[in-house]
Write a protein that holds these residues in place. Structure first.
Motif, PDB file in Angstrom:
ATOM      1  N   ASN A   1       2.741   6.909  -3.161  1.00 12.65           N
ATOM      2  CA  ASN A   1       3.977   7.443  -4.087  1.00 12.65           C
ATOM      3  C   ASN A   1       4.038   6.866  -5.468  1.00 12.65           C
ATOM      4  O   ASN A   1       4.773   7.570  -6.223  1.00 12.65           O
ATOM      5  CB  ASN A   1       5.249   6.991  -3.321  1.00 12.65           C
ATOM      6  N   ASP A   2       2.934   6.178  -5.779  1.00 12.67           N
ATOM      7  CA  ASP A   2       2.891   5.812  -7.124  1.00 12.67           C
ATOM      8  C   ASP A   2       1.551   5.227  -7.527  1.00 12.67           C
ATOM      9  O   ASP A   2       0.753   5.068  -6.630  1.00 12.67           O
ATOM     10  CB  ASP A   2       3.910   4.565  -7.526  1.00 12.67           C
ATOM     11  N   ALA A   3       1.067   5.354  -8.921  1.00 13.94           N
ATOM     12  CA  ALA A   3      -0.155   4.988  -9.404  1.00 13.94           C
ATOM     13  C   ALA A   3      -0.739   3.738  -8.827  1.00 13.94           C
ATOM     14  O   ALA A   3      -1.919   3.535  -8.465  1.00 13.94           O
ATOM     15  CB  ALA A   3      -0.280   5.188 -10.729  1.00 13.94           C
ATOM     16  N   VAL A   4       0.242   2.567  -8.760  1.00 11.16           N
ATOM     17  CA  VAL A   4      -0.123   1.218  -8.600  1.00 11.16           C
ATOM     18  C   VAL A   4      -0.458   1.017  -7.119  1.00 11.16           C
ATOM     19  O   VAL A   4      -1.374   0.417  -6.725  1.00 11.16           O
ATOM     20  CB  VAL A   4       0.966   0.377  -8.950  1.00 11.16           C
ATOM     21  N   GLY A   5       0.323   1.599  -6.153  1.00 13.84           N
ATOM     22  CA  GLY A   5       0.336   1.598  -4.916  1.00 13.84           C
ATOM     23  C   GLY A   5      -0.983   2.330  -4.271  1.00 13.84           C
ATOM     24  O   GLY A   5      -1.559   1.787  -3.421  1.00 13.84           O
ATOM     25  N   LEU A   6      -1.323   3.608  -5.054  1.00 13.52           N
ATOM     26  CA  LEU A   6      -2.584   4.226  -4.638  1.00 13.52           C
ATOM     27  C   LEU A   6      -3.653   3.561  -5.131  1.00 13.52           C
ATOM     28  O   LEU A   6      -4.842   3.424  -4.489  1.00 13.52           O
ATOM     29  CB  LEU A   6      -2.305   5.703  -5.361  1.00 13.52           C
ATOM     30  N   SER A   7      -3.768   2.980  -6.061  1.00 14.34           N
ATOM     31  CA  SER A   7      -4.885   2.018  -6.778  1.00 14.34           C
ATOM     32  C   SER A   7      -5.372   0.898  -5.661  1.00 14.34           C
ATOM     33  O   SER A   7      -6.331   0.516  -5.246  1.00 14.34           O
ATOM     34  CB  SER A   7      -4.781   1.317  -8.082  1.00 14.34           C
ATOM     35  N   LYS A   8      -4.136   0.386  -5.134  1.00 15.27           N
ATOM     36  CA  LYS A   8      -4.390  -0.699  -4.042  1.00 15.27           C
ATOM     37  C   LYS A   8      -4.750   0.057  -2.820  1.00 15.27           C
ATOM     38  O   LYS A   8      -5.720  -0.592  -1.876  1.00 15.27           O
ATOM     39  CB  LYS A   8      -3.140  -1.348  -3.872  1.00 15.27           C
ATOM     40  N   VAL A   9      -4.382   0.907  -2.618  1.00 11.35           N
ATOM     41  CA  VAL A   9      -4.828   2.000  -1.306  1.00 11.35           C
ATOM     42  C   VAL A   9      -6.540   1.979  -1.630  1.00 11.35           C
ATOM     43  O   VAL A   9      -7.288   1.813  -0.579  1.00 11.35           O
ATOM     44  CB  VAL A   9      -4.307   3.157  -1.142  1.00 11.35           C
ATOM     45  N   VAL A  10      -6.766   2.684  -2.498  1.00 13.53           N
ATOM     46  CA  VAL A  10      -8.293   2.987  -3.043  1.00 13.53           C
ATOM     47  C   VAL A  10      -9.017   1.554  -2.877  1.00 13.53           C
ATOM     48  O   VAL A  10     -10.116   1.417  -1.984  1.00 13.53           O
ATOM     49  CB  VAL A  10      -8.522   3.444  -4.332  1.00 13.53           C
ATOM     50  N   TYR A  11      -8.728   0.509  -3.486  1.00 10.28           N
ATOM     51  CA  TYR A  11      -9.466  -0.978  -3.173  1.00 10.28           C
ATOM     52  C   TYR A  11      -9.601  -1.336  -2.031  1.00 10.28           C
ATOM     53  O   TYR A  11     -10.505  -1.670  -1.384  1.00 10.28           O
ATOM     54  CB  TYR A  11      -8.554  -1.905  -4.344  1.00 10.28           C
ATOM     55  N   PHE A  12      -8.346  -1.130  -1.110  1.00  6.94           N
ATOM     56  CA  PHE A  12      -8.227  -1.700   0.183  1.00  6.94           C
ATOM     57  C   PHE A  12      -9.026  -0.934   1.078  1.00  6.94           C
ATOM     58  O   PHE A  12      -9.959  -1.739   1.923  1.00  6.94           O
ATOM     59  CB  PHE A  12      -6.802  -1.655   0.802  1.00  6.94           C
ATOM     60  N   TYR A  13      -9.297   0.205   1.052  1.00 10.03           N
ATOM     61  CA  TYR A  13      -9.815   1.084   1.985  1.00 10.03           C
ATOM     62  C   TYR A  13     -11.549   0.931   1.629  1.00 10.03           C
ATOM     63  O   TYR A  13     -12.349   1.055   2.439  1.00 10.03           O
ATOM     64  CB  TYR A  13      -9.444   2.174   2.433  1.00 10.03           C
ATOM     65  N   ASN A  14     -11.610   0.940   0.354  1.00  8.20           N
ATOM     66  CA  ASN A  14     -13.082   0.555  -0.308  1.00  8.20           C
ATOM     67  C   ASN A  14     -13.641  -0.537   0.569  1.00  8.20           C
ATOM     68  O   ASN A  14     -14.751  -0.735   0.872  1.00  8.20           O
ATOM     69  CB  ASN A  14     -13.191   0.720  -1.648  1.00  8.20           C
ATOM     70  N   CYS A  15     -12.800  -1.813   0.449  1.00  8.75           N
ATOM     71  CA  CYS A  15     -13.355  -2.840   0.930  1.00  8.75           C
ATOM     72  C   CYS A  15     -13.271  -2.930   2.678  1.00  8.75           C
ATOM     73  O   CYS A  15     -14.594  -3.281   3.228  1.00  8.75           O
ATOM     74  CB  CYS A  15     -12.272  -4.130   0.640  1.00  8.75           C
TER      75      CYS A  15
ATOM     76  N   LEU B   1       0.835  -1.254   0.124  1.00 11.80           N
ATOM     77  CA  LEU B   1       0.051  -0.247  -0.109  1.00 11.80           C
ATOM     78  C   LEU B   1       0.889   1.285  -0.034  1.00 11.80           C
ATOM     79  O   LEU B   1       1.698   1.278   0.835  1.00 11.80           O
ATOM     80  CB  LEU B   1      -1.150   0.194   1.171  1.00 11.80           C
ATOM     81  N   SER B   2       0.570   2.288  -0.767  1.00  9.82           N
ATOM     82  CA  SER B   2       1.646   3.278  -0.992  1.00  9.82           C
ATOM     83  C   SER B   2       0.783   4.570  -1.714  1.00  9.82           C
ATOM     84  O   SER B   2      -0.076   4.161  -2.563  1.00  9.82           O
ATOM     85  CB  SER B   2       2.733   2.898  -1.960  1.00  9.82           C
TER      86      SER B   2
END
Length: 218
Positions: free
Chosen positions: A168-182, A165-166
């Motif tokens: 600092n980059d687009a991939v990490g930010l996408s995972k952050v959004v996905y994770f916290y939506n869940c 989760l990060s």
């Protein structure tokens, strides 16, 4: 011209017709039929005093709707799982749905469409099934749903520490959004994530401070 056409047999047509049905649906149908056949065998061998004669399974293609309605009422109330326990309401309904599918599709008996509300022959069966489903629900059978274990704070911190989760980059930010939506809003299925719209989120505040409000859709 003969090369334009490839002749097939009736067996091949039957195979293609059956093969179009999803495997899970086929398994459900087989389960319903096999359970029915086992019940019929046990019922016929019980020889209980005062019990009516029950048909053997092979007679399903010739059985009348009136007879089938009577036997189904017994089946609904008497069937149990391999542990001798009552089925949950949804499982019982799936069992009967598989049997109904076999009668209608495999045996080509539209007159044995159990769930058609216009088929008055099976009113008593549908009433019996409804009563049994309500009974097992009232008993609490099958009402305890499995829930995923919540992720701990330590596990969440580990995701950040390892850079999974990060921000600092687009991939990490996408995972952050996905994770916290869940985690926060309870999104689960792929469709819920794929069909998300920005207007489903609104920013608001109250006496406790600022917050994000998520608007789910049916």
């Amino acid at each position: 011209m003969a090369g334009r056409f490839q002749f097939v047999s009736k067996d091949y047509i039957d195979f293609r017709v059956r093969d179009r049905i999803p495997k899970n649906t086929q398994r459900n149908t087989n389960w319903g039929v096999n359970t029915w056949n086992l019940w019929v065998t046990v019922r016929n061998n019980a020889r209980q005093l005062g019990q009516p004669k029950f048909p053997c399974a092979m007679e399903l293609e010739f059985i009348s709707p009136q007879e089938m309605n009577e036997y189904l009422c017994h089946f609904v109330l008497e069937v149990r799982n391999t542990n001798g326990e009552l089925y949950p309401a949804t499982t019982l309904n799936q069992l009967l749905a598989g049997l109904s599918r076999y009668l209608k599709d495999e045996l080509n008996r539209p007159d044995l469409n159990l769930y058609n509300p216009n088929n008055v022959y099976f009113n008593r069966f549908r009433q019996t099934l409804d009563a049994q489903m309500k009974l097992v629900t009232e008993k609490g059978i099958g009402t305890v749903k499995r829930q995923a274990q919540p992720i701990t704070e330590e596990q969440e911190k580990c995701l950040w520490d390892k850079g999974l989760l990060s921000i600092n980059d687009a991939v990490g930010l996408s995972k952050v959004v996905y994770f916290y939506n869940c985690k926060v809003f309870g999104l689960r299925s792929c469709d819920e994530h794929n069909n998300l719209q920005a207007e489903q989120y609104t920013f608001s505040s109250d006496e406790a401070g600022n917050f994000v409000l998520y608007h789910g859709r049916a």
